[in-house]
Scaffold this motif. Structure first.
Motif, PDB file in Angstrom:
ATOM      1  N   VAL A 188       3.352  -3.183  -9.738  1.00 19.86           N
ATOM      2  CA  VAL A 188       4.064  -3.398 -11.004  1.00 19.86           C
ATOM      3  C   VAL A 188       4.735  -4.773 -11.009  1.00 19.86           C
ATOM      4  CG1 VAL A 188       5.985  -2.571 -12.419  1.00 19.86           C
ATOM      5  CG2 VAL A 188       4.365  -0.948 -11.452  1.00 19.86           C
ATOM      6  N   SER A 189       5.286  -5.202  -9.891  1.00 25.17           N
ATOM      7  CA  SER A 189       5.953  -6.499  -9.815  1.00 25.17           C
ATOM      8  C   SER A 189       4.969  -7.663  -9.772  1.00 25.17           C
ATOM      9  CB  SER A 189       6.843  -6.561  -8.568  1.00 25.17           C
ATOM     10  OG  SER A 189       7.915  -5.675  -8.675  1.00 25.17           O
TER      11      SER A 189
ATOM     12  N   PRO B 216      11.187  -2.740 -10.284  1.00 20.50           N
ATOM     13  CA  PRO B 216      10.619  -1.758  -9.352  1.00 20.50           C
ATOM     14  C   PRO B 216      11.354  -1.717  -8.008  1.00 20.50           C
ATOM     15  CG  PRO B 216       8.875  -3.014 -10.377  1.00 20.50           C
ATOM     16  CD  PRO B 216      10.156  -3.674 -10.760  1.00 20.50           C
TER      17      PRO B 216
END
Length: 90
Positions: free
Chosen positions: A11-12, A52
């Motif tokens: 996600v990052s 996250p």
């Protein structure tokens, strides 16, 4: 633990990649005359990249947080090396 860290890293990775693409200093050294990404947008992307990791910390999973932190650092260095190599004259 590992699945949470890997999911957080994936996600990052998207905001980190976008930050690398729109970096004004890298674009200037590559000869691009555009100013790059505006500061407000970069700040939002930094916040999105950090969320996250904050989720891992909030869940109390310290090993996942540390793996996410190390993974983001490695990803950032790898992207900087790849984009830096592309901008170098041969």
């Amino acid at each position: 633990m590992i699945a949470l860290a890997l999911a957080a890293l994936v996600v990052s990775a998207i905001p980190i990649l976008l930050l690398c693409i729109g970096d004004p200093k890298r674009r200037r050294t590559a000869g691009d005359k555009s100013g790059g990404m505006p500061m407000g947008k970069r700040r939002w992307l930094v916040a999105a990249a950090c969320l996250p990791g904050f989720a891992c910390a909030w869940l109390g999973d310290a090993p996942a947080f540390l793996m996410w932190l190390g993974g983001c650092a490695l990803l950032g260095w790898a992207l900087a090396a790849c984009f830096g190599a592309r901008g170098q004259p041969e």
